[in-house]
Design an enzyme around this catalytic site. Structure first.
Site, PDB file in Angstrom:
ATOM      1  N   CYS C 151       0.827  -1.201   0.000  1.00  0.00           N
ATOM      2  CA  CYS C 151       0.000   0.000   0.000  1.00  0.00           C
ATOM      3  C   CYS C 151       0.869   1.262   0.000  1.00  0.00           C
ATOM      4  O   CYS C 151       0.680   2.153  -0.833  1.00  0.00           O
ATOM      5  CB  CYS C 151      -0.949  -0.012   1.185  1.00  0.00           C
ATOM      6  N   TYR C 152       1.830   1.341   0.905  1.00  0.00           N
ATOM      7  CA  TYR C 152       2.701   2.523   0.937  1.00  0.00           C
ATOM      8  C   TYR C 152       3.450   2.693  -0.385  1.00  0.00           C
ATOM      9  O   TYR C 152       3.496   3.786  -0.949  1.00  0.00           O
ATOM     10  CB  TYR C 152       3.695   2.428   2.098  1.00  0.00           C
TER      11      TYR C 152
END
Lengths: 347, 347, 347, 347
Positions: C151-152
């Site tokens: 996600c990051y």
């Protein structure tokens, strides 16, 4: 000189809250604090907010070590654990302020019914006093075993007791629709208290089964002079602290809200922590966040015949550690508000 | 005997927070509090959490009435309003503790550049002291005009000033990525601070334009001995209180985190409110909620060459009303921590 | 006719989110979903929000049973578990869309360095494609093993890749200050994700040690044509969903924000999910809640020389299950936006 | 080919939610949307979450322009404004789906009593149908004026109507203790909806005075065949969306919870959006976030004689814009669930 005190169960939220409150109490100093899981660590390693006031090293629980260190002991332990250690503390001459449910109910049978375990120290139930100062102040003074009320019961008994006692409301059919911040569930992780689950996920829980029902019924039955029941429904709010209880009761007579307010005002005229709000003002949990207050409003709905009594408390202060400190002050003969004068934190 | 104090701007969050803090201050009593909008109402009508400590009736603002009532005046007014009233208060001999931005910057030109309005009392800028006790304690003692720092600058200057001063980090390229609870935006309703908008809506705001930049640069330039700039980016958190600032700096030399920590520890060795955290521990805004503390961690990332300095404060306490009280204590010659000893509220 | 799909790891948040998204996907039907802990229960017993779309009974994980049931398999398993089962799924001819970290890094050594465990299927690393459609669309089409990005990294690589690639920013010294909703930590209870702990408790975590660093560096190094490092700092927001990444980069040349925006607009001109915001507009996590979008803003601060690139995604959609569905569509030759057309949910 | 629709009142939360829902509706296209305040701006300038689905330019409200553009008109206007424009829309032959309170009550006198303003189009009250499909589906089909129920009434009427109708519960003394997310208060800023005020500040509001009482009583009186009253108490939750209503009713007969559940199951056997939960399961607002569902649980407390009926809805979906879309589908003869099949968003 400060009196040494011990806290058994220092890692839960009520233990942490005792640390916060007692740090500013001029007459006591916490010299012993126990935690099974974190023994050997400083208190502020698990509660960074304590800062320099949390340098005490936590110990594994040992009743005798606690009694050696201090003659005043707070038990912020889970129910069952508390009654296994309190008898020894009393033998050792300690003043015990118990935050668990173990000594709140007068009947061992009722305890067993709601807590699904036999009571192992039933001989102490008669001598324990129910630590709600607004109702039992005189019995608390000088007491050796004080059972601090549950958070929900505090929020329901304080506003309703005088009304039941005075015969202003019917003893039957009382409803307590209660909403609590999630810190009431303690610091043990579980799916139900995760931010992701609760943030937009308000819900009721333990419907019809919450153990605090027994306490409410015990106190209000005493007020009524006969057995009554309370329909108590707890809900979990997406916030950390605070209980708001919306109580529905049937007035006896014409149901005048102002008369009910006046009755409460007189009952609590000299109370430092109880406020009866004027007509048209309803309390919010943020009114008492971090403080020991109880705020109560009364409304009458003549269309439906229902009277509404709404109260707010901070579940960790008046609902547990603040009330425990109030009881400490009474037991020791100190000014009742000592250490509890702080104003609520808002926003 | 308690000293009377006045608060101008009693309806904003910083005014309400002063009421909370000063209610427990043993040397002062608030005798005058102004609010244009709520004049004639008791303070606790707009801030119910003050309870019995909030019975004072609010007045429409009148500098002379304030000066008649008290020789200590807190100005918790918006910028521009503050500088319109402070000169009169000083003429009247008052000690003025100003929470606005009006007397923080030494240069009227810089003020005008960032605040887009001419300064109307520039003659006072030289005599005003920047009320950051950790840096300017001696100048604050006995002062008549104290300009309390902004919340973001407090969170950035305290951790970085000693590092810049000592030449431990480069003066160029400093980044302050800051995140604040929404109470920093004040109590005036706007769409941006509604719960519905913010609850799951984290965002940056005023990117590259926030006025607090000037304060950070003024203080850190002084530390560096030459003009420097700071890249400051504020973000709005879905919580009420707290600032966490993540600062990225370039170490000079080999970039030893422990050496930087030690430097900070020595700089703040005697400070009652500043804590340097050990390696591996990072602060959370909840560590200082409701308290006057600053917590600082330092990490070094040798892979990238960036050093991280993280700090937390409560924007309404160390970031405004608590620091103002700390300045009051210094100005009056009282123990610096008076009224500020309370432990943070958690959870 | 709908294609059967299997989901391994159906009880985590990414598994639940796949259920939500695929329920509205016209070409697939989930016929097999595994959960060790809840095998035998219907999916909606653990995810009530699925309602009637969640009647499938969960199974204990069995790769062959999954392959028997479906030729498309989503692995929403923890890292390590995923690489233990993926080889068998490929042997069985399945198309595997892996949401874990196990096949994202090209180098087994880098994997071992960051994940502290040897890679047990290193022979698959070369053939796995990194499932970021905006960069690797053509390689994803028809692929059998797709490793969905973290996600990051998604939130950092999408905005920065074109800038690095074009030589518009320096490859050295990139900072990614990232803030994530707590659902990114998964559904396993722990103290750190409790509402009481986080509600007013913003903090950084895993400072300098978060494993997603390796992914960011791999992709941006490819863009730069040489090895670079990224200073990545994750923070935990008191909200459920959303990532906002504030990236600080040094422009090459005069640092024109509009030129950088135009470069991004051209790079993503035909992208259905990427939006470059106009000057003066910054994104909020609520802009993309529940949707597959990426929103990017660019600001230039000429005073300090820093360019700011801010992006938002929903960590559970574009950051995992939505991007996985986008990859499914590409792998199967379907319209890329199928099942992903829903508008974000606000407020 | 898609039918053009107009939305009057596009800037409020219900207008924004209609945009979200209708963006995925295959049979309609919004071609006209009005906002006094934001006329001339694109919809997504005030609702960034709409993204590319929000490119329509907002107009100042003009009933004839709306009718020129579309024969289907949603009125998401404040009460009073709605009844000033609906008659003209009907003259122009439009199908009007009204989300305001103006056409919900059958009696102009009752309207005036609760809304404190005379009704200016009372001739339309008889022909307007109350748009609760689960009760009035047949009357809604082909209707020209549909008054969508309020959010609270939807949450109370759906669970209680069949029980009252069947004579399973007493018509007297019904209590609806309701808790709503703050989006129900709309998008206009006010102190009461600020995050700082609400975050830890749960409270009741408009006690005994909320206008939705009239709607609940109208529908349930119809079910009872005689006039009854409902004690309705609204509370404001620190969350954006969702209503949970805890209803206390007195069973007639022995009060068998399973019998009550069965009665509800049969009443709603074919309903796509209503679910009756099994014994021991209670709903949470997060179960239906973003979806059109109603979830209902029934518990019986034989100790006190009270039956509990708990329901949840999303106030912006089933409580307004979703239900409006359901009514659109019925009015136009489309499949009732069109555009409403999406699964709830969790977490």
């Amino acid at each position: 000189m400060k009196q040494p005190v011990a806290i058994l169960g220092a890692s839960g939220y009520t233990g942490g809250e005792l640390a916060r409150i007692l740090a500013n109490h001029p007459h006591v100093e916490v010299v012993y604090a126990s935690s099974e899981r974190f023994a050997g660590k400083p208190w502020n390693a698990i509660y960074p907010h304590l800062g320099r006031a949390g340098s005490l090293i936590l110990s594994a629980m040992d009743a005798d070590a606690a009694a050696d260190a201090a003659q005043i002991v707070f038990c912020a332990l889970p129910h069952k654990t508390s009654m296994s250690v309190v008898p020894r503390l009393l033998e050792r001459g300690c003043t015990v302020i118990d935050l668990s449910a173990d000594f709140r109910l007068k009947s061992a049978a009722t305890y067993e019914e709601w807590y699904e375990t036999p009571h192992i120290a039933p001989q102490l139930l008669a001598e324990a006093v129910y630590g709600l100062p607004e109702l039992y102040r005189e019995q608390i003074r000088g007491q050796k075993l004080i059972a601090c009320p549950g958070c929900y019961p505090t929020s329901v008994i304080v506003p309703l007791y005088p009304l039941v006692k005075a015969g202003a409301i019917e003893a039957e059919g009382i409803i307590a629709d209660c909403k609590s911040g999630v810190s009431g569930a303690g610091r043990s992780p579980s799916q139900g208290v995760m931010l992701s689950e609760l943030n937009e996920g308000f819900k009721a829980y333990k419907v019809g089964k919450h153990r605090h029902t027994a306490e409410m019924e015990q106190a209000l039955s005493e007020a009524a002079g006969r057995e009554l029941t309370v329909r108590f429904t707890p809900h979990l709010l997406p916030q950390s602290r605070g209980i708001l209880s919306t109580c529905y009761v049937k007035p006896i007579g014409e149901g005048d809200a102002e008369a009910a307010r006046e009755l409460l005002r007189q009952a609590y005229a000299d109370e430092p922590f109880v406020d009866i709000l004027p007509a048209g003002v309803n309390p919010a949990t943020s009114d008492v966040r971090g403080a020991n207050g109880v705020r109560i409003s009364v409304d009458m709905d003549h269309r439906t015949g229902w009277m509404l009594v709404i109260s707010v408390i901070d579940n960790l202060v008046k609902g547990s550690s603040g009330q425990a400190t109030q009881n400490l002050n009474l037991a020791m003969g100190w000014e009742e508000t000592t250490g509890l004068e702080t104003v609520a934190l808002f926003p």
